[in-house]
Scaffold this motif. Structure first.
Motif, PDB file in Angstrom:
ATOM      1  N   ARG A 135      -7.913 -17.753 -43.694  1.00  0.00           N
ATOM      2  CA  ARG A 135      -9.310 -17.356 -43.931  1.00  0.00           C
ATOM      3  C   ARG A 135      -9.854 -18.284 -44.897  1.00  0.00           C
ATOM      4  O   ARG A 135      -9.154 -18.862 -45.775  1.00  0.00           O
ATOM      5  N   PRO A 136     -11.139 -18.474 -44.810  1.00  0.00           N
ATOM      6  CA  PRO A 136     -11.645 -19.505 -46.125  1.00  0.00           C
ATOM      7  C   PRO A 136     -11.375 -19.345 -47.344  1.00  0.00           C
ATOM      8  O   PRO A 136     -11.524 -18.153 -47.873  1.00  0.00           O
ATOM      9  N   ALA A 137     -10.922 -20.188 -48.054  1.00  0.00           N
ATOM     10  CA  ALA A 137     -10.717 -20.002 -49.601  1.00  0.00           C
ATOM     11  C   ALA A 137     -12.089 -19.850 -50.308  1.00  0.00           C
ATOM     12  O   ALA A 137     -13.113 -20.568 -49.639  1.00  0.00           O
ATOM     13  N   TYR A 191     -15.500 -13.724 -40.573  1.00  0.00           N
ATOM     14  CA  TYR A 191     -14.560 -14.674 -41.120  1.00  0.00           C
ATOM     15  C   TYR A 191     -14.672 -15.409 -42.318  1.00  0.00           C
ATOM     16  O   TYR A 191     -13.778 -15.466 -42.864  1.00  0.00           O
ATOM     17  N   ASN A 192     -16.038 -15.448 -42.769  1.00  0.00           N
ATOM     18  CA  ASN A 192     -16.280 -16.022 -43.936  1.00  0.00           C
ATOM     19  C   ASN A 192     -16.164 -15.110 -45.147  1.00  0.00           C
ATOM     20  O   ASN A 192     -15.788 -15.577 -46.170  1.00  0.00           O
ATOM     21  N   PRO A 202     -12.994  -3.250 -54.685  1.00  0.00           N
ATOM     22  CA  PRO A 202     -12.833  -3.049 -53.451  1.00  0.00           C
ATOM     23  C   PRO A 202     -13.753  -3.914 -52.537  1.00  0.00           C
ATOM     24  O   PRO A 202     -14.218  -3.563 -51.425  1.00  0.00           O
ATOM     25  N   LEU A 203     -14.258  -4.833 -53.226  1.00  0.00           N
ATOM     26  CA  LEU A 203     -15.116  -5.673 -52.390  1.00  0.00           C
ATOM     27  C   LEU A 203     -14.668  -6.218 -51.345  1.00  0.00           C
ATOM     28  O   LEU A 203     -13.388  -6.274 -50.789  1.00  0.00           O
ATOM     29  N   PRO A 204     -15.353  -6.901 -50.316  1.00  0.00           N
ATOM     30  CA  PRO A 204     -14.962  -7.590 -49.077  1.00  0.00           C
ATOM     31  C   PRO A 204     -13.801  -8.684 -49.569  1.00  0.00           C
ATOM     32  O   PRO A 204     -14.030  -9.465 -50.697  1.00  0.00           O
ATOM     33  N   ASN A 205     -12.784  -9.103 -48.646  1.00  0.00           N
ATOM     34  CA  ASN A 205     -11.712  -9.884 -48.935  1.00  0.00           C
ATOM     35  C   ASN A 205     -12.206 -11.125 -49.429  1.00  0.00           C
ATOM     36  O   ASN A 205     -11.667 -11.654 -50.415  1.00  0.00           O
ATOM     37  N   GLY A 206     -13.345 -11.662 -48.887  1.00  0.00           N
ATOM     38  CA  GLY A 206     -13.577 -13.144 -49.500  1.00  0.00           C
ATOM     39  C   GLY A 206     -14.456 -13.258 -50.873  1.00  0.00           C
ATOM     40  O   GLY A 206     -14.528 -14.471 -51.281  1.00  0.00           O
TER      41      GLY A 206
END
Length: 396
Positions: free
Chosen positions: A381-383, A199-200, A102-106
């Motif tokens: 979003r950034p890869a 964003y990152n 469940p970590l942040p999307n990035g």
């Protein structure tokens, strides 16, 4: 009312499963490790696990060792891993069978790939990644290693959304003409400084509530989009770091079955006149040739939902679907997360789950999120900068 109150009671206080013996277990107990002490973990994993005899809350890892230890003690995990190497230390533990991410999307891509490289199955929070290419890479590795990955669109496992799909597929209302889905969150759900505005880290409304609207559109339409006709987004603020972070978005999509899809999400819906909270939008509506069907609260229907079916020229009816009935698994108080956990464990244990979300579905969802971002000008979003190391490559 009594049924409602009973359901809410058991949702909030699930009965503890009696500890079974190894002889009576359906399958080998699975040791779950949780990456991060996330706020969603109690609802998505911890409470559902209490009524699943094959799920063991084995370990939790967090960057802060004290936080990991406190989280483990509070929620009944057997072990905790903390510090800068805590995540990897947990993955290196041979007793861990399954990882919940469940970590942040990035961070989804990096730590899911590392979990797979370590031989662990993964329950992956949505959206799976920041790009469709990353999602494809995850499922390719999982296939090579014969491991299970599930993107956690929990609502798909509940009887309510499946009942709506069955009504549509029955032909009762004729061909689909339009599908509308909206999901909004009240102001303050993601406060200033929240990771969902970064964003990152893959932040933005299209990535958060918006990924659900893309998913429910594709699921109820029963086909993929062919193009994004219109897309508009409003940034979270006028600060430079938020120029690509959407607070609200709207999109109109053309679908393969010649229907139209309209989706909307708002991660920070402002109060009316600055003082009155607005009611969240949680509905999916399907307009067909011969009538409409609407599901109120497709997101968390276990608390309450209604399915309103209105055939043209006939009286409308309202249905509810809290369980599948018959021999199917489930109780009326099972949450979407509990149904999801049942299916996930069934898949790992070699049983046929009641329903499933495959890798192609996940990749397609990410693809259309990226197309929407391209259309509204906010961009994908950034890869992830993570590249599998030599050790990971040997395991692949």
């Amino acid at each position: 009312m009594l049924a409602f109150l009973s359901r809410i009671y058991y949702i909030l206080n699930p009965p503890q499963t009696r500890t079974p013996t190894y002889d009576t277990l359906p399958g080998k107990p699975l040791n779950f490790g949780c990456l991060g002490a996330a706020k969603i973990a109690p609802a998505a994993l911890i409470k559902p696990s209490r009524t699943h005899p094959e799920v063991v809350l084995y370990a939790v890892a967090a960057r802060d060792a004290k936080r990991a230890d406190e989280f483990a003690k509070k929620h009944g995990f057997l072990k905790s891993f903390g510090g800068l190497g805590g995540y990897q230390d947990m993955l290196d533990d041979p007793a861990v069978d399954v990882v919940y991410n469940p970590l942040p999307n990035g961070l989804h891509f990096e730590w899911t790939m590392k979990a797979l490289a370590a031989g662990k199955h993964v329950l992956l929070e949505k959206p799976a990644t920041c790009t469709a290419a990353e999602a494809a890479a995850i499922y390719a590795l999982a296939k090579r290693k014969n491991l299970v990955v599930l993107e956690a669109f929990h609502y798909r496992f509940h009887p309510a959304i499946q009942r709506v799909k069955a009504i549509i597929d029955s032909g009762e209302l004729g061909a689909i003409k339009r599908v509308e889905a909206a999901l909004t969150a009240p102001e303050g759900t993601a406060p200033e400084g929240d990771i969902r505005w970064d964003y990152n880290l893959g932040g933005g409304s299209t990535m958060d509530p918006g990924c659900y609207t893309v998913n429910v559109l594709r699921y109820l339409a029963g086909c993929e989009p062919t193009s994004v006709l219109t897309a508009k987004a409003i940034p979270y603020s006028d600060r430079p770091e938020h120029k690509q972070v959407d607070r609200i978005f709207w999109a109109t999509l053309a679908m393969e079955n010649e229907s139209i899809g309209e989706i909307h999400a708002n991660l920070d819906e402002k109060k009316l006149w600055g003082i009155i909270p607005r009611m969240p939008k949680l509905s999916a509506v399907v307009e067909c040739e011969n009538g409409t069907v609407e599901l109120f609260n497709f997101l968390i229907p276990h608390f309450y939902h209604s399915i309103r079916v209105h055939p043209r020229g006939k009286a409308a009816r309202v249905e509810k679907a809290y369980s599948f009935g018959g021999a199917a698994k489930g109780e009326v108080w099972w949450t979407t997360y509990r149904y999801q956990l049942e299916a996930f464990v069934d898949q790992i244990q070699g049983r046929t789950p009641q329903t499933w979300i495959n890798g192609e579905d996940t990749v397609a969802n990410m693809k259309w999120i990226e197309v929407i971002y391209a259309k509204d000008g906010f961009g994908s979003r950034p890869a992830s900068k993570y590249q599998p190391c030599a050790e990971d490559e040997r395991t692949m």
